[in-house]
Structures are given as C-alpha cells and as structure tokens.
Write an enzyme that holds these catalytic residues in place. Sequence first.
Site, mmCIF file in Angstrom:
data_model
loop_
_atom_site.group_PDB
_atom_site.id
_atom_site.type_symbol
_atom_site.label_atom_id
_atom_site.label_comp_id
_atom_site.label_asym_id
_atom_site.label_seq_id
_atom_site.Cartn_x
_atom_site.Cartn_y
_atom_site.Cartn_z
ATOM 1 N N HIS A 84 47.521 45.435 34.377
ATOM 2 C CA HIS A 84 48.413 45.463 33.215
ATOM 3 C C HIS A 84 49.411 44.313 33.236
ATOM 4 C CE1 HIS A 84 51.184 48.001 35.800
ATOM 5 N NE2 HIS A 84 52.097 47.325 35.132
ATOM 6 N N ASP A 220 43.972 49.283 38.904
ATOM 7 C CA ASP A 220 44.933 48.441 38.172
ATOM 8 C C ASP A 220 45.218 47.149 38.945
ATOM 9 O OD1 ASP A 220 46.886 47.465 36.516
ATOM 10 O OD2 ASP A 220 48.056 49.306 36.441
ATOM 11 N N SER A 650 55.688 46.439 39.343
ATOM 12 C CA SER A 650 54.253 46.456 39.068
ATOM 13 C C SER A 650 53.593 45.243 39.705
ATOM 14 C CB SER A 650 54.006 46.438 37.557
ATOM 15 O OG SER A 650 54.412 47.636 36.966
#
Length: 715
Positions: A84, A220, A650
């Site tokens: 992402h 991810d 992230s």
Amino acid sequence: MKKIILFLTMCLMAFPVKADEGMWFLMFIERLNHRDMQKMGLQLTAEEIYSINHHSLKDAIVQFNGGCTAEIVSKEGLVLTNHHCGYDAIAELSTAEKNYLKNGYWAPDRKSELKPSSLYVRFFVRMDDVSKRILAKVNDKMSEEERGKAIQQEMAVIEKENNEGGKYTVSVRPFFQGNEYYYFVYQDFKDVRLVGTPPESIGKFGGDTDNWEWPRQTGDFSMFRVYADKDGNPAEYSENNVPLQPKHYLPVSLNGVKENDFAMILGYPGRTNRWMPANGIEQNIKYAYPAWVEGAKTGMDQMKKYMDKDATVRLAYASKYASTANYWKNRQGMIDALTKHGTVKTKTDQETKFNTWANKPENKAKYGNAVANINKYYAMTNEKSRHDNYLQQMFRTTAFAVVSTTLGKSLDAYVKADEAKRKEMYPEIMKSVEEGQKEMYLPAEKDLLAAQLKLYATKSTGYPVAPIVEKLAKENNNDFTKYASDAIDNSIVVSPAKVKAFLDAPTQEKLDNDPLLTLSKGLIAHIGMKSPELAQAQNDFGAGFRLLVDGLRESKIGMIKYPDANSTLRLTYGKVRALPADKRNADAKINNYTTMESMVKKYKKGDEEFDLPVKLIEMNKAKDYGRYADKAGYMPINFLTDNDITGGNSGSPVLNGKGELIGIAFDGNIEAMAGDVIFDPALQRTINVDIRYVLWIIDKLSGAKHIVDEMTIAK
C-alpha cells in the site's frame, strides 16, 4: 543537553515504563532503553543501532516517499516496503493493458526496473538537540504568532548551517508541544525504481473488509531499488545511474517467530496525540470524526460507482479510494475505541489534578490559566471542527475543490507573466494538467462534487457554511447535480485541451469568471477565516497547551516520557504477542500468527477482496513451500507483535534481537484504534507480514529467485 537527559532518566526511575510502549529517539536509546531491551532479547549494542561515525541499523531505514517507511535489504540498494506504500507508483506505471497493480510485476533484470515520475527515499544522517538555542529567542511577553516567527527564523539559520551547501535536507522539529527542539539531517535519493510487486489479490488480500482486523492474511509488500550516480551521490533519473551501495543493509532471518520473542521496529511514525487534552479528544469523538467518516463514505460511494464499471477508471481512482477507505475505517474505530476506553474521563481526571497543582501559589503565575484557556478554545471550535471536516473531505475526494490553490494559481501567474516567462511556464503547466488528467474521470467528478456539496450544505448546521455554497443551496434547493455538471462543463481547468486553449489566449476575465475557480476560492477563503475572538482564543490555546505539557512533565502528573510522533525516526520494542482469546480466534492454539491454510479458507473466486491466484491455490494444496515453511510445516503469512506504532510506520522492518529482518509492519488492530491517543498494553498490536511469506512469493510463486539471491539470508 545533559540536563534534559538527566531529567528523562530521573523520570524513568520514578515511573517505570512498560517496555512495549513508546516511540523513542535513537540518540537516547543507550541511556533510556538499552538495558530493558537487552533483558527482553536484544543482542546489539546501542552503537550498532545508532551511530554517527559508523554504519548502524539507522542507515538501512528510509522514509519512503514522505509518508511510509522502508528498509534496504541488499548491498545494491534493494528496498522493501508495503504494497500500500508503493500503491501510487504501481498504479501510475500501470495501464489497462499492462495492469501491474492487478497482475503483479517482477523485473527480470535491472533494465526492466520501472521508474515512476516522482518517488524518493530519505536517509537519516544524524540529529541533535537545539532546545536551548531556540528557546533563547522567545519570551513570555510574545504572542504565539510572534513566538512562531522568532522560532522559524532561528530554525532557518540552523537548517542552513547544517545542509552543507544543499547536500543535505535539514529539518528542525518541535517536541513536547514546543518545549524542546531537535534538528534532523537527511539525504534524499530521487531515482527510485519499481523492482517488483505481487498481484493486488495478494498485496491487498482482504481489502476493506479485513482492514484493521485480526486475523489477517495479507501479503502487503512491494520492492524498489535506489539508484545513485557513479560516485554514490543522489542524482536525477539517468540511464547512467547505478544501484546505490548503502552504508548498511538488513540480513534476513528464516527462523520464524514464536510467542514472547523480542521484536523491535524502526520507522517514521507520522502523528500521535498522546498529550491531547480531554476536550480535544471529546471534540474529535463527537464532532470532527463523525463528519470525517460521513464525508469519506460519501466520496467512496461515488468513486466506487464508476470504478466498478471500467478498469481504466478503477486505476485512476485506486490510490485515492484506498487512502480514503483506510481513514474512513480508522476514524470510526477511533470513535468506538476512545468511547469504550473512557479516555475523556481519564484525561479530565489528570487535568483536574494538574489544575490543582497549577494553581498553587508557587505555580499559578506560569500555569494557572493553562487548562481554562484550552477548554475555552475547544468550546468555541466544536461546531467549526464538524464543519471543517465535512469541507476537508470534499477537498480530499474531489479533484476541483482546491483547484484555485493548484492549477488556478499557476494560471493566474501565467496571465500576469511576460511573453518570455509564459514560454517557460507553458510546458510545465501542460505537463501537470496531463498528469492530473490520469487521476480523474469527469462524469465521476460531477457526482463527487454534487454529493459532497450537498452533504456539506445540509450537515454543517452549527457553523455557517461558505457564502457561495449557501447561495447555491438556496438556488438549487440543496440539489447540486445540475450545478456541478454545468460548472465542470463550463470550466477551463478540467482538461488538457481546455487549459491549452486558455494558455493560447489568456485573460484575467476568463479566470475571474471560471465557475470552478470561483467555487474553490470561496471554499478555501471560508475554511481559513478567523474572527478576532477565535484568533485570540487560538493564541491562548497554543500557549496553554505548551504549558500543560511542560507542567505535566514538571509535576510528574503526566506519565508519558516520550514525545508525540511527528514523522521523525523512532524505535519501538516489544515482543511477539497474541491477542487475548475471543470468538474470532478461539479455534486457534495460539493466535500470534496466521497460515496459508487460513487464507485459502477465505478464498472466494472472482471476489474483489478475497480472490487469489490459481497458482497459489495449487502450490498450497501441494504444500510446495520450499525452505520458507515453518519448522512445523505450515506456510506463515502474518504475525502479531505488541510494538507501539502508528501511520507512517507502514513498511517498517520488524527485527529480531540480532537486527535481522523477520517481518514488515503494515497495520494495527481495531481494538487498539485509540492508539494514537492512548496506549493499551493489553490490546495494542502491530500486524506484520512474515518475511518467509514475502520470500516465498518472490521466489517460488513468482519465479524471481534472482531477487532473493541478492539478499543476505542469515544462518
């Protein structure tokens, strides 16, 4: 400096800190955290984590494109981050015919690595304390505006002193609500290329349904490479550039994880509000976040309507939709978690104790009015916060609500420029318009604008809406469908062809009468408007909040011993740790990890969120996991740790006690959604991709073994 360190050390002695709470400065690790970390399983010295003179872990951690974290995992500049985080770049490089976002991509060689238009990584070089120097430039007689100007001037001087003629980017940042200041030196590399990404069905498995949830089975991750000139310096994109030879890169461990294993994360957490006053939290719960949630959902519904019909439109809005959806679920989770935890009451009790201390004779002159001024400001801005969040969601989800500050500003400058300057500006403006066109679809934009205007006009009842919207609402009985369609049809800023026509025959009159520019100017002016009373309350609030934080630390009523996150490099440490058993994972022996078997159980052929590649299904059936299987025989997917992270983390590396990569952080759990405001040691978890799954996808599933071979696998 010595006084600050001594103070922090004394605080830790007086109030023992739970080891898994806190986002810590690397330069203070040896004094504040190293002993605790060793007891938990760290085998590195503090110097091996943070060193100015020698390579250390910090040299392998980069800020990725300003909003995420990534890590260097090979001696030739290979970068690992979240799927992402690379989403924008992958979407930009994709077309309907070559849809890397949907189908994945793995470069077979260096020449096949793909360069997005704008992508950079930022290396952290060093930091230092400049609190004494900056605070010497201010005094208690200054207004907050005067104080801010004096601080900004000194910041600029410090930044210039340390950038070595532009070689480095230097940033001076405030901490503890402006009670301390540190400067950070960075080096930016702008030639960053896509090496590979799994298909979206892996990288985003579970979609919005599983977002913020546990158990998860999401791969991810994505991979990039940093390039430099032949001397290893930052350089603009060139075919002559070579892979960066980093100062340090992370070795990879295939040993896996088990409950209570040590785990630390280094990264760039974006924003926390652990020091936020009680009434600020209440304002978010009751006014700001509900408007944010409703506005985000309105935008998502309009985007989705068109994304489902056309693959090209889906690509155009993929990144905006994903970002909007992420915060939509986050803010609703924040409302629920903060309400459940009774955070407002906890903070109120703390501020009541502080206020008693603050109004003792020896403290009253400095701290006596702090809480009163804070509460006055929030009382004045509750309804405005609701109003502003409806308007902000219009800005975030529509293409034209802020166009007056972007393209409109450029066109205005173009009109006022001479012929020579116009020739210089022309290609730049056209390039930006053509790039922007790729991220919009005009029929969708008409519905987006109409829906957001209606929501704003009808729901912002406690604070006046922008006069231009009030007028349009009365003329159209709150139905903005025709207005939005006509405004877009008649505007000069909606397409390259119309902008080109304007540039060929520019006039100020056309700009002044453009319907979208007129709307945008009215909205921007209104959200920035302040009455003298509000300006004074904001000034008093700024001073009050700074004094509250200062007083909480001095009085030892405040228990937090680390500054809020603000996109500067931090370290957090803890353990691999399961969540308390509940209905969702009662059938698991231990719930600190998930397996490929559990992922395949969720598989729904053709489903947007739960589809999987056929090859993955077949390889799982054959148990074709290679050397990446756990010793127990299963293929690991995700695992939990109790590290303290937030947005911006992230893509952060999850490291074992030896500094070896064991996973990539990508999410938190819904139970701990209040984590930006309070840390809950019982429920706070970080959800990570197991590095063994990452390598299995690259090597076994995708056939890109050459990329794995580039990494160092720890023995």
